[in-house]
Design an enzyme around this catalytic site. Structure first.
Site, PDB file in Angstrom:
ATOM      1  N   ASP A   1       1.022  -1.287   0.171  1.00  0.00           N
ATOM      2  CA  ASP A   1      -0.007   0.236   0.272  1.00  0.00           C
ATOM      3  C   ASP A   1       0.800   1.326   0.088  1.00  0.00           C
ATOM      4  O   ASP A   1       0.603   1.990  -0.763  1.00  0.00           O
ATOM      5  CB  ASP A   1      -0.719   0.293   1.324  1.00  0.00           C
ATOM      6  CG  ASP A   1      -1.636   0.807   1.311  1.00  0.00           C
ATOM      7  OD1 ASP A   1      -2.933   1.517   0.469  1.00  0.00           O
ATOM      8  OD2 ASP A   1      -1.024   1.827   1.617  1.00  0.00           O
TER       9      ASP A   1
ATOM     10  N   PHE B   1      -5.201   2.365   0.379  1.00  0.00           N
ATOM     11  CA  PHE B   1      -5.780   1.645  -1.406  1.00  0.00           C
ATOM     12  C   PHE B   1      -5.766   0.754  -1.327  1.00  0.00           C
ATOM     13  O   PHE B   1      -6.155  -0.812  -1.294  1.00  0.00           O
ATOM     14  CB  PHE B   1      -4.794   2.065  -1.830  1.00  0.00           C
ATOM     15  CG  PHE B   1      -4.627   3.894  -2.236  1.00  0.00           C
ATOM     16  CD1 PHE B   1      -5.924   4.463  -2.094  1.00  0.00           C
ATOM     17  CD2 PHE B   1      -4.067   4.294  -2.048  1.00  0.00           C
ATOM     18  CE1 PHE B   1      -5.907   6.032  -2.189  1.00  0.00           C
ATOM     19  CE2 PHE B   1      -3.329   5.753  -2.605  1.00  0.00           C
ATOM     20  CZ  PHE B   1      -3.856   6.468  -3.108  1.00  0.00           C
ATOM     21  N   ASP B   2      -5.295  -0.466   0.368  1.00  0.00           N
ATOM     22  CA  ASP B   2      -5.022  -1.679  -0.113  1.00  0.00           C
ATOM     23  C   ASP B   2      -7.008  -2.048   0.947  1.00  0.00           C
ATOM     24  O   ASP B   2      -8.011  -3.122   0.117  1.00  0.00           O
ATOM     25  CB  ASP B   2      -4.957  -2.029   1.460  1.00  0.00           C
ATOM     26  CG  ASP B   2      -3.348  -3.037   1.063  1.00  0.00           C
ATOM     27  OD1 ASP B   2      -3.609  -3.141  -0.524  1.00  0.00           O
ATOM     28  OD2 ASP B   2      -2.646  -2.732   1.863  1.00  0.00           O
ATOM     29  N   VAL B   3      -7.948  -1.044   1.111  1.00  0.00           N
ATOM     30  CA  VAL B   3      -8.830  -0.767   1.884  1.00  0.00           C
ATOM     31  C   VAL B   3      -9.766  -0.740   0.581  1.00  0.00           C
ATOM     32  O   VAL B   3     -10.712  -1.501   0.372  1.00  0.00           O
ATOM     33  CB  VAL B   3      -8.932  -0.142   2.876  1.00  0.00           C
ATOM     34  CG1 VAL B   3     -10.345   0.306   3.427  1.00  0.00           C
ATOM     35  CG2 VAL B   3      -8.373  -0.689   4.263  1.00  0.00           C
TER      36      VAL B   3
ATOM     37  N   GLY C   1      -9.962  -3.240  -1.971  1.00  0.00           N
ATOM     38  CA  GLY C   1     -10.618  -4.722  -1.080  1.00  0.00           C
ATOM     39  C   GLY C   1     -11.981  -4.449  -1.352  1.00  0.00           C
ATOM     40  O   GLY C   1     -12.890  -4.831  -1.920  1.00  0.00           O
TER      41      GLY C   1
END
Length: 404
Positions: A155, A183-185, A188
């Site tokens: 991320d 940005f991972d979230v 997802g």
């Protein structure tokens, strides 16, 4: 419901109530760390039976401490409730066969291996779709499968490469990352949306498809007005501290004791703010009457506001401004934010699991009026559901088997 599964069998073996909108759907979760696990937890909360297939060493996030709860990483606990863990060595032919059996029984597969990493096991999309053409297969990478295939999918790299860090921090200071793996979230969330879209289409066509996502594309999408400023307007955004490029006042302001955030989005809100500050004439001042005028004269407006805000504490201003519907908020710590949500009756903390293993977790963000989510399963211990997964594989026969 899954075309393979009997919901009663899933309920009996895995102990889920089967009330959520995805009850009966089976997900093979071959992802780890954050973007993939966050996606699959959302699906699990909604009733999907998620089989978390881990390496024998376990998801990397299990070792990411501190902080921890009774020795378990709170990072891992945050994105893995309602799942069932089995640890398998893909390099062992017998254990790889178990992975294949899980895939044969799944409706959805989610993976975030490095591009090409699953091909050596025959579990890449091209290989699997040959014998499971109805599978919704979701792949999450850092930077795609072409020129960015060799870049590690972290991320922080996406925050740097997308321009996010160039926007974060004070105007004259250094770039900063966001305080969460943003940005991972977002990736997802995008993954969950794409999967549900493909799964809905499968109900009509009977065919699965490959759903592909990467952190950088999700990041650029998530920058919304800032990325649009460049691609549509040719303007390169820069760091502005806590200020907004298009709205003013829209930042923290010092009150008598501490800062308060004031976020004015239109002229009506600004007029109410001015009356509350005891300066109604500012709303008619040509320097401040419109959004564009306030943006052009923000330095002077800030000075005039600070003079008046110094008369009271932030909490006093919060109550007064809230009463006249001026958007505002004190700046809270995470602990205070949770308590504030509790005070609003949002019940942000839910216990996942039961008996001697109940883990406090943050509530699923969506409420369903007819098919509620549940929190019956605590985040799994590594390989903690092996017996249940193997028992499930022995019940019934998959409709499609991999060609030997």
């Amino acid at each position: 419901m899954s075309q393979f599964e009997d919901l009663r069998v899933l309920q009996e073996i895995f102990g889920r109530p089967g009330t959520g909108p995805l009850a009966g759907v089976v997900v093979a979760d071959l992802s780890r760390v954050l973007a993939g696990p966050y996606c699959t937890m959302l699906l699990a909360d909604m009733g999907a039976t998620v089989i978390k297939v881990e390496s024998t060493a376990g998801d990397d996030a299990r070792a990411w401490v501190p902080p921890h709860r009774d020795g378990e990483s709170t990072f891992f606990l945050s994105v893995n409730r309602n799942k069932h863990s089995i640890a398998l060595d893909f390099a062992d032919p017998e254990q790889l066969r178990v992975v294949e059996q899980i895939v044969a029984r799944a409706d959805i597969l989610v993976e975030n291996f490095k591009p090409g990493g699953l091909a050596r096991y025959g579990l890449d999309y091209e290989s699997v779709s040959a014998w499971r053409p109805d599978l919704v297969y979701a792949s999450i990478t850092g930077f795609g499968t072409a020129g960015g295939a060799d870049l590690p999918g972290y991320d922080l790299l996406a925050q740097a490469l997308s321009g996010m860090m160039s926007l974060t921090g004070s105007q004259d200071g250094e770039p900063y990352r966001a305080g969460v793996a943003l940005f991972d979230v977002i990736t997802g969330l995008h993954a969950a949306t794409g999967i549900l879209g493909a799964f809905h289409e499968r109900q009509a066509s009977g065919a699965g498809q490959h759903v592909e996502l990467n952190l950088l594309t999700s990041a650029l999408s998530g920058l919304v007005n800032q990325s649009a400023a460049y691609v549509a307007g040719g303007s390169v955004p820069t760091r502005m501290g806590n200020e907004h490029p298009s709205l003013y006042p829209y930042e923290p302001f010092p009150a008598r004791d501490k800062d308060i955030v004031i976020a004015v989005g239109n002229n009506g809100q600004f007029a109410r703010l001015c009356r509350c500050l005891g300066a109604p004439e500012l709303a008619e001042d040509e320097r401040f009457r419109t959004v564009s005028a306030r943006n052009a004269n923000r330095v002077e407006l800030r000075r005039l506001m600070i003079e008046r805000l110094a008369a009271r504490d932030a909490e006093d201003w919060f109550e007064q401004l809230k009463a006249v519907q001026v958007p505002c908020a004190p700046i809270l710590g995470v602990d205070e934010g949770v308590r504030f949500a509790e005070g609003l009756g949002l019940d942000p903390v839910v216990l996942a699991g039961s008996g001697d293993r109940e883990i406090p977790t943050v509530r699923h963000p969506v409420e369903f009026s007819r098919t509620p989510v549940d929190y019956t399963q605590a985040p799994p211990r590594l390989d903690g559901d092996r017996d249940r997964v193997l028992a499930w594989l022995q019940r019934g026969r998959p409709a499609v088997r991999k060609a030997s």
